[in-house]
Design an enzyme around this catalytic site. Structure first.
Site, PDB file in Angstrom:
ATOM      1  N   GLU A 162      -2.468   4.753  -2.515  1.00 61.23           N
ATOM      2  CA  GLU A 162      -1.497   4.480  -1.460  1.00 61.23           C
ATOM      3  C   GLU A 162      -1.426   5.597  -0.420  1.00 61.23           C
ATOM      4  OE1 GLU A 162      -0.599   1.646  -2.180  1.00 61.23           O
ATOM      5  OE2 GLU A 162      -0.287   1.399  -4.313  1.00 61.23           O
ATOM      6  N   ARG A 205       0.828  -1.212   0.000  1.00 60.63           N
ATOM      7  CA  ARG A 205       0.000   0.000   0.000  1.00 60.63           C
ATOM      8  C   ARG A 205       0.861   1.260   0.000  1.00 60.63           C
ATOM      9  NH1 ARG A 205      -6.099  -0.194   0.337  1.00 60.63           N
ATOM     10  NH2 ARG A 205      -6.531   1.910  -0.328  1.00 60.63           N
ATOM     11  N   CYS A 206       1.950   1.214  -0.789  1.00 62.32           N
ATOM     12  CA  CYS A 206       2.768   2.407  -0.949  1.00 62.32           C
ATOM     13  C   CYS A 206       3.549   2.273  -2.243  1.00 62.32           C
ATOM     14  CB  CYS A 206       3.725   2.612   0.226  1.00 62.32           C
ATOM     15  SG  CYS A 206       5.183   1.563   0.192  1.00 62.32           S
TER      16      CYS A 206
END
Length: 809
Positions: free
Chosen positions: A763, A387-388
């Site tokens: 993100e 998630r980045c």
């Protein structure tokens, strides 16, 4: 006599009917998902299909003395048991990682982490396979275990990777230790050191971003089916980047890519976990080739949590140099990065530590220096962008915690410190000291809006009163105000500095308008819940004036979709969304030629109006896009080929830089360590907003994962390398009961180089949310001189903080 007249809809009415960009269009894919009619990998059922399962190591580091598969092979219903010895003659016992390392498909001579794959059993069903793996006898000789990355770099530390012990030069320079992977440095070291030497204030801390794991609802899985007659392989799988998987399988197997058909059907979440290649994929392919039948592999939750790609495990020594009045002059950061047994990070090749060099954040500082050392340990490999966008979460955590600790040492309000050091709107495009060129932003505006909305100064007054009440013994509850102002870097990426396995990180879109005006668009990305079928259609609707309901989006099939690098790191809208807009504009340009021919005017005499070309000054003379589609196939102008279709491979000129201001108000019971989030406010600026409802959903999801990571999630190991917490009984996943209520807001600062001005958002809430929660916890304890409190901030750890501070009676 009744005279009926037709009133032509206004431009605004026609635009609303399109459901284009800016519209809160409902997700079209949810119709099948909510009815249980999604088509996932485990729904693939083929005649004669067999099932694979792994024998996994019980040791974190051990030599394999022998493997006896005879009892398993004798079990009725077992068709094969593969070991490294079976893969070696095929040269398939190692596979390349996306980081340029090589990883054992099946453990060869020794195991390097607990639950590493040792043998692959193929049976008539998953139950027989599960029984068979219990019959495989492996004789291990235990070896010393390293789970501490600092100890792994000590001179007398045991050698882990015997397969590369003589290779002391890696893709990024010399390895200074046999457990060392790379040393990566960027920035002005000499200038940074000189600035620190004469700085009035130096703030230094070590921040650990613990090991966590993406937890998609669906685990990793695949079905491999080799057609020996045609020599063609079909591979269904949970692939975030189907074309990349096809390339990797081709490199490993020797099959040409045109003989490999990769299909990624519906995917139940990815979060970076499904970008790379895993042993299960390779073993299923090998088993199908050898046996001549389809083979399915589906991992269970324990396998997913303990063996597939992890995230974080970064130990960041972070320093800020500043003046006494709070002007930041320089940043210096050294990272020890624990990559596990193999370097399987899903980072662009030129960036072994991802985009960690965004660590100067939203702040204007003259110089900075970053050094990252990667190291092998006896843990599962990985380092995915959970998630980045490629280590951005770690970078933002480092700078946002450093801002807070500097503010405490200066006895300055941390919001004021941020405002004092913001990059100003007139400085964009801004060249950061570690090499990135930020595209656009208005940080002061976003910060002011956030502070005004939450009533920041009133909250500080309330906190001060509660601190005094605590000191008087009137309450056992303390209050924290967490702030995070982040700048993210997404949209990987420009071919000048981004590639995976040598393939530039462009992305693609192919759009075709049918004669009746409906559209099919095929993309190089692959949704795992992002809502691509909805949002890509909205881009096309706005660009071409065709209702979104008449547009079908296809992804995930390498035989039909143009080559693309997939979906992760918030890259879909910045790359494939841009490709979609550019391809649509190619079509529109051709449609304008047809309209000019039909209206008997020059092209320059036409103007675009929502869904049609009309003659300037004569709005009653027009041709709609649907009329032009029909004409393109049936009566195109002379010397113009029929049809309306286009493809675009978009190589972005730069990354995009979304940003946001987050505030968290938290109350903590010092006697129990229980922390309750009273309010969480998230303001995001993702540039042009395609679908506000989907953006809000993305923010809610990202914040929930940020809450989980900051407040409880952790993959822990004991000293012998045993995984502690490889199930949801131990690995924290918040339910609706624990999850705070999210309050969302936005500003809009379009990206000047993106065709539609969009920046990406998926993100951002995770990137900004984690430090915001951590800052709230640390802020609550700051008046008690607790120092930096490492994550995760679960009740047990916070109870221990209270115990160490002598708060318990």
């Amino acid at each position: 006599m009744n005279i009926q007249t037709t009133v032509e809809p206004t431009s605004a009415e026609r635009a609303e009917k399109l459901q284009g960009m800016g519209c809160k269009r409902k997700r079209v894919e949810d119709i099948r998902f909510t009815q249980g009619k999604g088509n996932y990998v485990d729904d693939v059922k083929l005649p004669g299909m067999l099932f694979g399962d792994f024998v996994r190591s019980s040791h974190a580091h051990a030599r394999i003395k022998s493997i006896d598969t005879s009892k398993a092979k004798a079990l009725p219903g077992v068709f094969a048991v593969l070991t490294a010895a079976d893969l070696k003659p095929l040269n398939l016992h190692y596979m390349p990682t996306l980081a340029g390392d090589v990883q054992a498909v099946l453990a060869d001579e020794k195991v390097l982490f607990q639950n590493q794959e040792v043998a692959f059993v193929v049976a008539k069903d998953r139950y027989v396979a599960a029984d068979a793996i219990e019959l495989v006898e492996v004789d291990y000789e235990p070896l010393p275990v390293l789970v501490d990355p600092f100890k792994a770099m000590e001179p007398d530390a045991p050698l882990l990777r015997e397969d590369i012990k003589d290779k002391m030069t890696g893709a990024h320079g010399a390895r200074k230790h046999h457990n060392h992977i790379f040393r990566w440095e960027i920035g002005d070291k000499e200038g940074t050191d000189a600035t620190f030497a004469k700085a009035e204030v130096v703030s230094k801390d070590m921040f650990t971003y613990h090991r966590v794991h993406p937890s998609p609802l669906e685990t990793c899985q695949c079905v491999a089916s080799m057609d020996k007659i045609k020599g063609e392989l079909t591979l269904w799988g949970t692939f975030q980047a189907p074309h990349v998987i096809r390339t990797v399988v081709s490199l490993i197997s020797g099959l040409p890519e045109h003989k490999i058909h990769v299909i990624a059907p519906d995917i139940g979440g990815g979060f970076g976990n499904k970008v790379g290649a895993y042993s299960g994929y390779v073993c299923a392919v090998v088993a199908s080739i050898v046996l001549g039948v389809p083979v399915k592999w589906v991992e269970d939750r324990m396998e997913n949590l303990s063996t597939t790609s992890f995230a974080r495990d970064y130990h960041m020594t972070t320093e800020l140099a500043a003046t006494k009045d709070g002007k930041i002059l320089a940043m210096r950061c050294h990272v020890l990065a624990d990559h596990g047994a193999f370097d399987a990070c899903a980072d662009p090749s030129k960036w072994p530590a991802g985009f960690m060099n965004i660590c100067t954040g939203s702040y204007d500082m003259p110089v900075a220096h970053l050094a990252v050392d990667g190291v092998y340990t006896n843990k599962a490999s990985g380092g995915v962008a959970y998630r980045c966008s490629f280590r951005v979460t770690e970078a933002v955590y480092a700078i946002e915690r450093a801002i807070e600790t500097l503010a405490q040492r200066l006895e300055m309000d941390s919001a004021d410190l941020r405002i004092k050091n913001f990059i100003q709107p007139e400085q964009f495009p801004y060249m950061a000291p570690l090499g990135w060129e930020y595209d656009s932003g208005n940080y002061p505006l976003a910060m002011k809006k956030a502070m005004d909305t939450v009533g920041y100064h009133q909250l500080r007054a309330e906190q001060k009163a509660k601190q005094e009440a605590f000191k008087r013994g009137e309450t056992r509850e303390i209050m924290g105000i967490g702030i995070s102002f982040f700048t993210e870097i997404v949209g990987a990426g420009p071919s000048k500095n981004c590639d995976i396995l040598g393939v530039s990180m462009f992305d693609s879109a192919e759009i075709r308008i049918h004669p009746t005006g409906s559209v099919i668009a095929r993309m190089g990305t692959k949704s795992q819940g992002q809502g691509h079928e909805t949002t890509y259609a909205q881009i096309i609707a706005t660009e071409l004036g065709i209702p979104a309901d008449d547009i079908m989006i296809e992804e995930g099939n390498t035989d039909t979709a143009p080559y693309g690098l997939g979906t992760y790191g918030s890259r879909s809208t910045p790359t494939a969304g841009a490709a979609t807009a550019v391809a649509a504009r190619k079509i529109k340009a051709k449609a304008q030629m047809i309209a000019a021919h039909m209206l008997e005017v020059h092209e320059g005499d036409l103007e675009w109006d929502v869904d049609r070309f009309r003659v300037k000054g004569l709005p009653e003379k027009f041709k709609t896009m649907k009329e032009l589609a029909w004409a393109s196939y049936n009566s195109p102008p002379p010397n113009l080929e029929p049809g309306l279709e286009a493809v675009n491979y978009y190589d972005p000129p730069n990354m995009t830089y979304p940003f946001g201001a987050y505030f968290c108000i938290m109350d903590i019971d010092v006697d129990t360590g229980v922390a309750k989030t009273r309010r969480f406010y998230a303001l995001d600026d993702c540039g042009t907003r395609i679908n506000p409802m989907i953006i809000e959903g993305q923010v809610h999801g990202g914040l929930t994962e940020a809450f989980a990571v900051a407040m409880g999630q952790e993959i822990r190991y004991d000293e012998q390398g045993n995984v502690l917490g490889a199930s949801f009984m131990d690995f924290f996943l918040p339910t609706a009961v624990e999850t705070p209520k999210w309050e969302t807001d936005y500003t809009v600062t379009p990206s000047p180089h993106h065709p539609i001005g969009a920046k990406g958002v998926g993100e951002s809430p995770h990137v900004g949310g984690v430090p915001c929660f951590s800052n709230a916890v640390n802020d609550a304890y700051a008046f008690l001189n607790a120092g930096h409190i490492q994550m995760p901030h679960d009740a047990w750890r916070l109870w221990k903080v209270g115990e160490q501070l002598g708060l318990h009676v």
